[in-house]
Design a protein around this motif. Structure first.
Motif, PDB file in Angstrom:
ATOM      1  N   LEU A 262      -3.230  -6.111   1.803  1.00  0.00           N
ATOM      2  CA  LEU A 262      -3.070  -4.947   2.669  1.00  0.00           C
ATOM      3  C   LEU A 262      -2.623  -5.387   4.056  1.00  0.00           C
ATOM      4  N   ASP A 263      -1.328  -5.235   4.320  1.00  0.00           N
ATOM      5  CA  ASP A 263      -0.797  -5.547   5.637  1.00  0.00           C
ATOM      6  C   ASP A 263       0.165  -4.435   6.045  1.00  0.00           C
ATOM      7  N   GLU A 264       0.918  -4.664   7.127  1.00  0.00           N
ATOM      8  CA  GLU A 264       1.797  -3.610   7.648  1.00  0.00           C
ATOM      9  C   GLU A 264       2.848  -3.176   6.639  1.00  0.00           C
ATOM     10  N   SER A 265       3.224  -4.056   5.709  1.00  0.00           N
ATOM     11  CA  SER A 265       4.271  -3.709   4.756  1.00  0.00           C
ATOM     12  C   SER A 265       3.772  -2.813   3.628  1.00  0.00           C
ATOM     13  N   VAL A 266       2.490  -2.445   3.653  1.00  0.00           N
ATOM     14  CA  VAL A 266       2.003  -1.445   2.693  1.00  0.00           C
ATOM     15  C   VAL A 266       1.352  -0.271   3.408  1.00  0.00           C
ATOM     16  N   SER A 267       1.523  -0.176   4.730  1.00  0.00           N
ATOM     17  CA  SER A 267       1.025   1.013   5.407  1.00  0.00           C
ATOM     18  C   SER A 267       1.770   2.211   4.852  1.00  0.00           C
TER      19      SER A 267
ATOM     20  N   ASP B 183      -0.410   8.369  10.432  1.00  0.00           N
ATOM     21  CA  ASP B 183       0.508   7.601  11.264  1.00  0.00           C
ATOM     22  C   ASP B 183       0.074   7.837  12.703  1.00  0.00           C
ATOM     23  N   LEU B 184      -0.468   6.782  13.331  1.00  0.00           N
ATOM     24  CA  LEU B 184      -1.087   6.908  14.644  1.00  0.00           C
ATOM     25  C   LEU B 184      -0.282   6.145  15.689  1.00  0.00           C
ATOM     26  N   GLY B 185      -0.148   6.725  16.874  1.00  0.00           N
ATOM     27  CA  GLY B 185       0.554   6.037  17.943  1.00  0.00           C
ATOM     28  C   GLY B 185       0.430   6.787  19.251  1.00  0.00           C
ATOM     29  N   ASP B 186       0.367   6.048  20.345  1.00  0.00           N
ATOM     30  CA  ASP B 186       0.309   6.653  21.668  1.00  0.00           C
ATOM     31  C   ASP B 186      -0.862   7.629  21.787  1.00  0.00           C
ATOM     32  N   ASP B 187      -1.989   7.246  21.193  1.00  0.00           N
ATOM     33  CA  ASP B 187      -3.228   8.035  21.258  1.00  0.00           C
ATOM     34  C   ASP B 187      -3.108   9.407  20.603  1.00  0.00           C
TER      35      ASP B 187
ATOM     36  N   LEU C 125      12.785  -8.113  -0.851  1.00  0.00           N
ATOM     37  CA  LEU C 125      12.857  -9.498  -1.314  1.00  0.00           C
ATOM     38  C   LEU C 125      13.199 -10.443  -0.164  1.00  0.00           C
ATOM     39  N   HIS C 126      14.142 -10.046   0.691  1.00  0.00           N
ATOM     40  CA  HIS C 126      14.559 -10.947   1.769  1.00  0.00           C
ATOM     41  C   HIS C 126      13.647 -10.878   2.986  1.00  0.00           C
ATOM     42  N   ASP C 127      13.434  -9.665   3.510  1.00  0.00           N
ATOM     43  CA  ASP C 127      12.720  -9.543   4.788  1.00  0.00           C
ATOM     44  C   ASP C 127      11.206  -9.665   4.646  1.00  0.00           C
ATOM     45  N   ILE C 128      10.660  -9.222   3.529  1.00  0.00           N
ATOM     46  CA  ILE C 128       9.204  -9.253   3.350  1.00  0.00           C
ATOM     47  C   ILE C 128       8.752 -10.515   2.620  1.00  0.00           C
TER      48      ILE C 128
ATOM     49  N   VAL D 250      -7.317   3.197   4.145  1.00  0.00           N
ATOM     50  CA  VAL D 250      -6.241   3.627   3.252  1.00  0.00           C
ATOM     51  C   VAL D 250      -5.016   2.767   3.542  1.00  0.00           C
ATOM     52  N   ASN D 251      -4.617   1.972   2.579  1.00  0.00           N
ATOM     53  CA  ASN D 251      -3.488   1.049   2.761  1.00  0.00           C
ATOM     54  C   ASN D 251      -3.636   0.206   4.029  1.00  0.00           C
TER      55      ASN D 251
END
Length: 311
Positions: free
Chosen positions: A123-128, A286-290, A148-151, A265-266
């Motif tokens: 569980l890391d950012e690539s499965v959020s 999806d959380l951001g900027d409070d 395949l390439h970037d992850i 969750v993820n």
């Protein structure tokens, strides 16, 4: 004389060990490609079935079993992604990737204490959920080349053999995929702050406090539900802080006999809704900027099989 079922030297043992050790990598890859744990497990099982269907001599001729397994699994996923586009046209309402609980909460043969780490997804950012939703907007070839390439760090020459295009074409696919990924919005802060936002949303929903809900939501917040036609869910995303807040206030948890619990969750703070001990919805944020920018609510029971009765 060696028994027929026993390896004649250490090479067979080493190759078998290498094959078995790839299971977790394959599960991680297939889940990111498909957004479905059930489909990922089917892909891994099919990949191993194809390996064991070969003769011993054919297996021995493969110098890099891990690479062979990755290639086969990726090609199966690519075929599934192409057919999924047709299946999605018949899907009722919005399609959301299958949510994953924290590994301590897995069931179905993967419960805490008896879990096989090889069957679990890192569980890391690539499965959020936010990342998986963006991946789902990509073409099948873009998604495979990018992941395949970037992850996973595979060179474009290897990606080309899987996708059936030139390395340069795969490089362009990855570039195109990256364009689809928006610049990350300001983070909601430390994990405790993100959990506090979800907790505040839970409290406001339970008390039907529409003003508090609106204050927690970004002005352009959206909420998406996935019932898959099996349970009632909004067929289209709800847009705007006021509309999203009203949507939840009009569906009070107490009246429905639903209890809310905070869960992972993820890999991110989320909520699980249960009725009589049965999981009926899993919500990712999806959380951001409070503020809360998006809520994904998975209600399709086929996507909730990995969740336990308690967090």
């Amino acid at each position: 004389m060696a028994h027929p079922s026993e390896p004649v030297d250490g090479r067979s043992d080493a190759k078998l060990s290498a094959i078995v050790s790839e299971r977790r990598q394959l599960t991680n890859l297939a889940y990111r490609l498909l957004g479905s744990l059930a489909d990922a497990e089917d892909v891994v099982q099919e990949t191993y079935a194809r390996w064991y269907a070969m003769s011993h001599r054919q297996q021995e001729d493969i110098d890099a079993p891990g690479g062979w397994l990755t290639t086969v699994a990726s090609r199966i996923c690519l075929d599934l992604l192409r057919s999924a586009r047709v299946r999605r046209e018949r899907y009722v309402g919005e399609w959301i990737p299958e949510p994953l609980p924290h590994r301590a909460e897995w069931i179905g043969g993967r419960s805490s204490g008896g879990a096989d780490p090889a069957d679990q997804v890192t569980l890391d950012e690539s499965v959020s959920m936010a990342f998986l939703v963006v991946l789902d907007a990509m073409t099948p070839a873009e998604r495979v080349a990018f992941i395949l390439h970037d992850i996973f760090g595979y060179p474009f020459a290897d990606v080309a053999a899987i996708v059936g295009r030139t390395p340069e074409a795969c490089r362009q696919l990855a570039v195109s995929a990256r364009r689809r990924i928006q610049v990350p919005r300001p983070d909601a802060g430390p994990s405790t702050r993100r959990a506090d936002l979800v907790r505040a949303f839970k409290r406001a929903w339970e008390t039907t406090d529409i003003d508090a809900l609106i204050g927690l939501l970004a002005s352009d917040a959206t909420a998406t539900g996935d019932g898959g036609g099996l349970v009632t869910a909004a067929l289209h995303p709800i847009e705007g802080a006021g509309q999203v807040a009203r949507f939840f206030v009009d569906r009070p948890t107490a009246a429905a006999g639903v209890t809310l619990q905070e869960c992972t969750v993820n890999g991110q703070p989320g909520l699980v809704a249960r009725r009589n001990g049965v999981t009926v919805s899993v919500m990712a944020f999806d959380l951001g900027d409070d503020h809360i920018h998006h809520i994904w609510a998975v209600l399709n029971p086929d996507k909730l099989r990995s969740w336990t009765a308690t967090c």
